[in-house]
Design a protein around this motif. Sequence first.
Motif, mmCIF file in Angstrom:
data_model
loop_
_atom_site.group_PDB
_atom_site.id
_atom_site.type_symbol
_atom_site.label_atom_id
_atom_site.label_comp_id
_atom_site.label_asym_id
_atom_site.label_seq_id
_atom_site.Cartn_x
_atom_site.Cartn_y
_atom_site.Cartn_z
ATOM 1 N N UNK A 51 -14.743 -20.108 -7.233
ATOM 2 C CA UNK A 51 -15.483 -18.903 -6.840
ATOM 3 C C UNK A 51 -14.833 -18.184 -5.661
ATOM 4 N N UNK A 52 -13.514 -18.120 -5.655
ATOM 5 C CA UNK A 52 -12.783 -17.385 -4.632
ATOM 6 C C UNK A 52 -12.544 -18.125 -3.332
ATOM 7 N N UNK A 53 -12.952 -19.399 -3.254
ATOM 8 C CA UNK A 53 -12.802 -20.174 -2.008
ATOM 9 C C UNK A 53 -11.979 -21.433 -2.246
ATOM 10 N N UNK A 54 -11.354 -21.936 -1.165
ATOM 11 C CA UNK A 54 -10.686 -23.232 -1.237
ATOM 12 C C UNK A 54 -11.770 -24.256 -1.577
ATOM 13 N N UNK A 55 -11.580 -24.994 -2.649
ATOM 14 C CA UNK A 55 -12.598 -25.964 -3.034
ATOM 15 C C UNK A 55 -11.953 -27.007 -3.936
ATOM 16 N N UNK A 56 -11.969 -28.264 -3.500
ATOM 17 C CA UNK A 56 -11.326 -29.356 -4.220
ATOM 18 C C UNK A 56 -10.170 -29.891 -3.399
ATOM 19 N N UNK A 57 -9.156 -30.384 -4.051
ATOM 20 C CA UNK A 57 -7.971 -30.923 -3.364
ATOM 21 C C UNK A 57 -7.003 -29.795 -3.039
ATOM 22 N N UNK A 58 -6.422 -29.869 -1.846
ATOM 23 C CA UNK A 58 -5.461 -28.850 -1.481
ATOM 24 C C UNK A 58 -4.658 -29.217 -0.253
ATOM 25 N N UNK A 59 -3.643 -28.399 0.016
ATOM 26 C CA UNK A 59 -2.795 -28.554 1.195
ATOM 27 C C UNK A 59 -2.765 -27.223 1.930
ATOM 28 N N UNK A 60 -3.087 -27.263 3.221
ATOM 29 C CA UNK A 60 -3.106 -26.066 4.059
ATOM 30 C C UNK A 60 -2.088 -26.261 5.167
ATOM 31 N N UNK A 61 -1.211 -25.257 5.376
ATOM 32 C CA UNK A 61 -0.172 -25.345 6.407
ATOM 33 C C UNK A 61 -0.297 -24.149 7.349
ATOM 34 N N UNK A 62 -0.415 -24.431 8.649
ATOM 35 C CA UNK A 62 -0.465 -23.399 9.683
ATOM 36 C C UNK A 62 0.960 -23.052 10.112
ATOM 37 N N UNK A 63 1.185 -21.844 10.656
ATOM 38 C CA UNK A 63 2.534 -21.448 11.093
ATOM 39 C C UNK A 63 3.120 -22.381 12.155
ATOM 40 N N UNK A 64 2.265 -23.059 12.910
ATOM 41 C CA UNK A 64 2.735 -23.982 13.946
ATOM 42 C C UNK A 64 3.344 -25.251 13.363
ATOM 43 N N UNK A 65 3.179 -25.443 12.050
ATOM 44 C CA UNK A 65 3.712 -26.642 11.408
ATOM 45 C C UNK A 65 2.663 -27.698 11.132
#
Length: 146
Positions: A51-65
């Motif tokens: 429904x348009x949102x992060x939901x379930x398994x995932x990987x998120x990476x910030x610019x700081x590393x």
Amino acid sequence: MIVDLIEPVLGEVVIIQYDGDYSNDSDARTFHGNASAVLDNDCKYDGEFRNGMFHGKGTFVWPSGIKFDGDFERGNIIGKGQYEWSDGSTYLGDVFNGLRHGSGKFVGSSGQVYEGEWLDGKRHGKGKVWYNEDRTSSFTVNYKHI
């Protein structure tokens, strides 16, 4: 150790590039399924959408590393997962609203290890601390934050 105090937040998410699945609803086509996304703040997400949102398994990476690999629920980091910081420090365990919360293990870049309970991103409750990589120097703790 400063990395022990830092928990990145997702904040407001504005997707500028999306490569993945969409819902089958012809009235409101939304991100739904597996995808890769780039955000306007140079963050990146690879994983499941619902429904348009992060939901379930995932990987998120910030610019700081800083990287989080694990569970997302309705756009929030909630469940189990692993944080990795650019200095090599890691946390593996429970998270709630992006914070270490529940049971987990933090390994600092210097080799220090804390395994135990967390509350709102801080060591809280029973745990064990090791101060060397071969785990020969340790003690049991019971943190309380007011």
